[in-house]
Design a protein around this motif. Structure first.
Motif, PDB file in Angstrom:
ATOM      1  N   SER A  21       0.840  -1.151  -0.037  1.00 47.20           N
ATOM      2  CA  SER A  21      -0.167   0.155   0.079  1.00 47.20           C
ATOM      3  C   SER A  21       0.776   1.423   0.073  1.00 47.20           C
ATOM      4  O   SER A  21       0.535   2.152  -0.728  1.00 47.20           O
ATOM      5  CB  SER A  21      -0.933  -0.087   1.224  1.00 47.20           C
ATOM      6  OG  SER A  21      -1.843  -0.965   1.121  1.00 47.20           O
ATOM      7  N   LYS A  29       3.876   1.442  -1.210  1.00 41.15           N
ATOM      8  CA  LYS A  29       4.427   1.578  -2.413  1.00 41.15           C
ATOM      9  C   LYS A  29       3.310   2.132  -3.392  1.00 41.15           C
ATOM     10  O   LYS A  29       3.972   3.257  -4.297  1.00 41.15           O
ATOM     11  CB  LYS A  29       4.824   0.370  -3.215  1.00 41.15           C
ATOM     12  CG  LYS A  29       6.007  -0.326  -2.456  1.00 41.15           C
ATOM     13  CD  LYS A  29       6.380  -1.703  -2.924  1.00 41.15           C
ATOM     14  CE  LYS A  29       7.863  -2.216  -2.350  1.00 41.15           C
ATOM     15  NZ  LYS A  29       8.222  -3.441  -3.034  1.00 41.15           N
ATOM     16  N   VAL A  30       2.318   1.692  -3.352  1.00 41.92           N
ATOM     17  CA  VAL A  30       1.197   2.466  -4.223  1.00 41.92           C
ATOM     18  C   VAL A  30       0.973   3.854  -3.943  1.00 41.92           C
ATOM     19  O   VAL A  30       0.707   4.517  -4.874  1.00 41.92           O
ATOM     20  CB  VAL A  30      -0.142   1.480  -4.014  1.00 41.92           C
ATOM     21  CG1 VAL A  30      -1.354   2.069  -4.744  1.00 41.92           C
ATOM     22  CG2 VAL A  30      -0.042   0.149  -4.764  1.00 41.92           C
ATOM     23  N   LEU A  51       3.853   5.913  -5.402  1.00 40.45           N
ATOM     24  CA  LEU A  51       3.750   6.119  -6.666  1.00 40.45           C
ATOM     25  C   LEU A  51       2.648   7.023  -7.219  1.00 40.45           C
ATOM     26  O   LEU A  51       2.792   7.715  -8.249  1.00 40.45           O
ATOM     27  CB  LEU A  51       3.819   4.560  -7.369  1.00 40.45           C
ATOM     28  CG  LEU A  51       4.808   3.884  -7.438  1.00 40.45           C
ATOM     29  CD1 LEU A  51       4.578   2.297  -7.660  1.00 40.45           C
ATOM     30  CD2 LEU A  51       6.044   4.386  -8.515  1.00 40.45           C
ATOM     31  N   ASN A  52       1.325   6.784  -6.561  1.00 41.09           N
ATOM     32  CA  ASN A  52       0.059   7.415  -7.247  1.00 41.09           C
ATOM     33  C   ASN A  52       0.417   9.118  -6.749  1.00 41.09           C
ATOM     34  O   ASN A  52      -0.182   9.628  -7.264  1.00 41.09           O
ATOM     35  CB  ASN A  52      -0.917   6.898  -6.576  1.00 41.09           C
ATOM     36  CG  ASN A  52      -1.424   5.812  -7.295  1.00 41.09           C
ATOM     37  OD1 ASN A  52      -1.101   5.678  -8.456  1.00 41.09           O
ATOM     38  ND2 ASN A  52      -2.346   4.924  -6.484  1.00 41.09           N
ATOM     39  N   LEU A 110       5.200   1.832 -13.446  1.00 37.06           N
ATOM     40  CA  LEU A 110       5.080   1.539 -12.216  1.00 37.06           C
ATOM     41  C   LEU A 110       3.981   2.556 -11.687  1.00 37.06           C
ATOM     42  O   LEU A 110       2.978   2.098 -10.881  1.00 37.06           O
ATOM     43  CB  LEU A 110       6.028   1.805 -11.318  1.00 37.06           C
ATOM     44  CG  LEU A 110       7.231   0.452 -11.273  1.00 37.06           C
ATOM     45  CD1 LEU A 110       8.268   0.846 -10.609  1.00 37.06           C
ATOM     46  CD2 LEU A 110       6.536  -0.586 -10.665  1.00 37.06           C
ATOM     47  N   ALA A 141       0.312   1.105 -10.377  1.00 41.54           N
ATOM     48  CA  ALA A 141      -0.039   1.573  -9.150  1.00 41.54           C
ATOM     49  C   ALA A 141      -1.477   2.037  -9.088  1.00 41.54           C
ATOM     50  O   ALA A 141      -2.572   1.704  -8.438  1.00 41.54           O
ATOM     51  CB  ALA A 141       0.884   2.674  -8.418  1.00 41.54           C
ATOM     52  N   ALA A 157      -4.597   0.408  -7.310  1.00 37.64           N
ATOM     53  CA  ALA A 157      -5.586   1.334  -6.477  1.00 37.64           C
ATOM     54  C   ALA A 157      -6.840   1.286  -6.724  1.00 37.64           C
ATOM     55  O   ALA A 157      -7.733   1.359  -5.716  1.00 37.64           O
ATOM     56  CB  ALA A 157      -4.725   2.721  -6.050  1.00 37.64           C
ATOM     57  N   LEU A 165      -1.484  -6.799  -2.965  1.00 38.85           N
ATOM     58  CA  LEU A 165      -0.695  -5.868  -2.507  1.00 38.85           C
ATOM     59  C   LEU A 165       0.310  -6.607  -1.556  1.00 38.85           C
ATOM     60  O   LEU A 165       1.548  -6.067  -1.749  1.00 38.85           O
ATOM     61  CB  LEU A 165      -1.697  -4.970  -1.169  1.00 38.85           C
ATOM     62  CG  LEU A 165      -2.512  -3.959  -1.743  1.00 38.85           C
ATOM     63  CD1 LEU A 165      -3.316  -3.474  -1.015  1.00 38.85           C
ATOM     64  CD2 LEU A 165      -1.860  -2.944  -2.543  1.00 38.85           C
ATOM     65  N   PHE A 188       3.107  -7.292  -4.164  1.00 42.91           N
ATOM     66  CA  PHE A 188       3.842  -6.054  -4.441  1.00 42.91           C
ATOM     67  C   PHE A 188       4.630  -5.726  -3.656  1.00 42.91           C
ATOM     68  O   PHE A 188       5.673  -5.130  -3.783  1.00 42.91           O
ATOM     69  CB  PHE A 188       2.708  -4.950  -4.752  1.00 42.91           C
ATOM     70  CG  PHE A 188       3.303  -3.698  -5.451  1.00 42.91           C
ATOM     71  CD1 PHE A 188       4.333  -3.665  -6.212  1.00 42.91           C
ATOM     72  CD2 PHE A 188       2.889  -2.656  -5.265  1.00 42.91           C
ATOM     73  CE1 PHE A 188       4.987  -2.829  -6.926  1.00 42.91           C
ATOM     74  CE2 PHE A 188       3.247  -1.369  -5.751  1.00 42.91           C
ATOM     75  CZ  PHE A 188       4.387  -1.419  -6.635  1.00 42.91           C
ATOM     76  N   LEU A 245      11.957   0.562  -4.501  1.00 44.94           N
ATOM     77  CA  LEU A 245      10.969  -0.056  -5.315  1.00 44.94           C
ATOM     78  C   LEU A 245      11.482  -1.346  -5.979  1.00 44.94           C
ATOM     79  O   LEU A 245      10.781  -2.329  -6.359  1.00 44.94           O
ATOM     80  CB  LEU A 245      10.262   0.845  -6.283  1.00 44.94           C
ATOM     81  CG  LEU A 245       9.565   1.932  -5.611  1.00 44.94           C
ATOM     82  CD1 LEU A 245       9.046   2.755  -6.729  1.00 44.94           C
ATOM     83  CD2 LEU A 245       8.306   1.384  -4.473  1.00 44.94           C
TER      84      LEU A 245
END
Length: 339
Positions: A66, A68-69, A72-73, A116, A120, A124, A136, A139, A304
């Motif tokens: 989560s 990482k997501v 990235l977002n 990536l 993401a 998400a 998740l 990931f 990452l």
């Protein structure tokens, strides 16, 4: 006619032996049952502890996924949106914050970061029932290369969830049945650091039921086997703890890097607004700001890119090295007071 006293004495003696054997048999049976009960408790306690560690480890992997997501977002996406507008970027002449002339962020790195970010976004926004949690966790455990391999298929979430289901270690952390992306505590095999834990868990109740042998010697054997089994389960628990600690380290590294990253992104956005998009015309301070922003982006991408676990559930040496090098980078940021 009364029985001769001799016969009566013999009968009494024989009866006494029978009663004595009966009493001894009863005592042996009681002791055997007690030993078997304690043997079961030994296995049950170790199994329950492993189960708790298993679930905690799975949760920590999901939390890292989560994180990482989220980065990235947000931060990485915002960085790419602004940095890709800047032209004529050349760090060779820049006395950057952290010797950026030695750090390269080439075109392929940008391509991968963009992929990536797209991955993401799909992860998400595509919480497919029964797959999001496994994706998740995968990931969190995998590096960017594995995630991009999944993303390139166009079915990123399903692919990562499938990986979580077929990878024995991730399945072990996921819980449930193997088909649902996990591994039941009483089914199949779960490879964790070279330890086959699944079959061992089937021994719960190995002295229960009518078929269990009640002899005292067998009970002692059962206890010995229970102790050996508990040692194996405890080894698996320690491996879970080690994985969870490494996962928390990565989560902490990303969070701390992000806290330094955002201020530089905001400064970079202001520079583009006030000084334009030609890097060669920027002031020396502005060039240092841009190079520093890129250095943090490079460090985040390194985290990452790093895979935490092997397919056998062992911690990778690469992840240990990444923790050390990234921590040194963060310490330098803190010393230089760039936050």
């Amino acid at each position: 006619m009364p029985l001769p006293l001799l016969f009566i004495g013999i009968a009494a003696a024989t009866g006494g032996v029978g009663v004595g054997k009966t009493i001894k048999a009863g005592v042996d049976t009681y002791n055997a049952n007690d030993i078997n009960k304690k043997a079961n408790q030994i296995v049950e306690e170790s199994t329950n502890y492993l189960n708790n560690q298993r679930m905690a480890c799975g949760d920590s992997l999901k939390q890292l996924g989560s994180e990482k997501v989220f980065i990235l977002n947000n931060s990485i996406k915002e960085f790419l949106d602004t940095f890709t507008k800047i032209k004529n970027v050349d760090f060779r002449e820049t006395e950057g914050l952290l010797e950026l002339s030695k750090i390269k962020l080439d075109e392929q790195d940008f391509v991968e970061l963009k992929q990536l970010v797209n991955f993401a976004v799909s992860l998400a926004g595509g919480s497919v029932a029964g797959t999001a949690g496994g994706a998740l966790a995968a990931f969190g455990a995998y590096g960017a290369a594995q995630a991009l391999a999944c993303a390139s298929t166009g079915t990123a979430i399903a692919s990562l969830s499938g990986a979580a289901a077929t990878n024995a270690t991730l399945a072990f952390f996921g819980g449930g049945s193997l088909a649902a992306g996990g591994l039941g505590m009483a089914g199949g095999t779960a490879v964790l650091g070279g330890l086959v834990a699944g079959p061992a868990l089937l021994v719960m109740g190995f002295v229960a039921g009518a078929a269990a042998k009640k002899s005292l010697e067998q009970a002692k054997t059962n206890r010995l086997e229970a102790v050996q089994l508990a040692e194996q389960l405890d080894t698996a628990s320690k491996q879970c703890e080690a994985i969870r600690r490494r996962t928390y380290m990565f989560h902490n590294l990303l969070a701390r890097l992000d806290s330094y990253f955002l201020p530089f992104i905001y400064k970079m956005e202001d520079i583009v607004k006030t000084e334009g998009d030609d890097y060669s015309k920027y002031s020396e301070d502005s060039k240092k700001c841009i190079s520093s922003c890129v250095s943090i982006a490079v460090s985040i991408k390194t985290v990452l890119d790093t895979q935490i676990l092997t397919d056998d559930g062992l911690l990778t040496d690469e992840s240990s090295n990444t923790v050390v090098s990234t921590q040194e980078f963060i310490d330098r940021l803190a010393i230089l007071g760039t936050k």
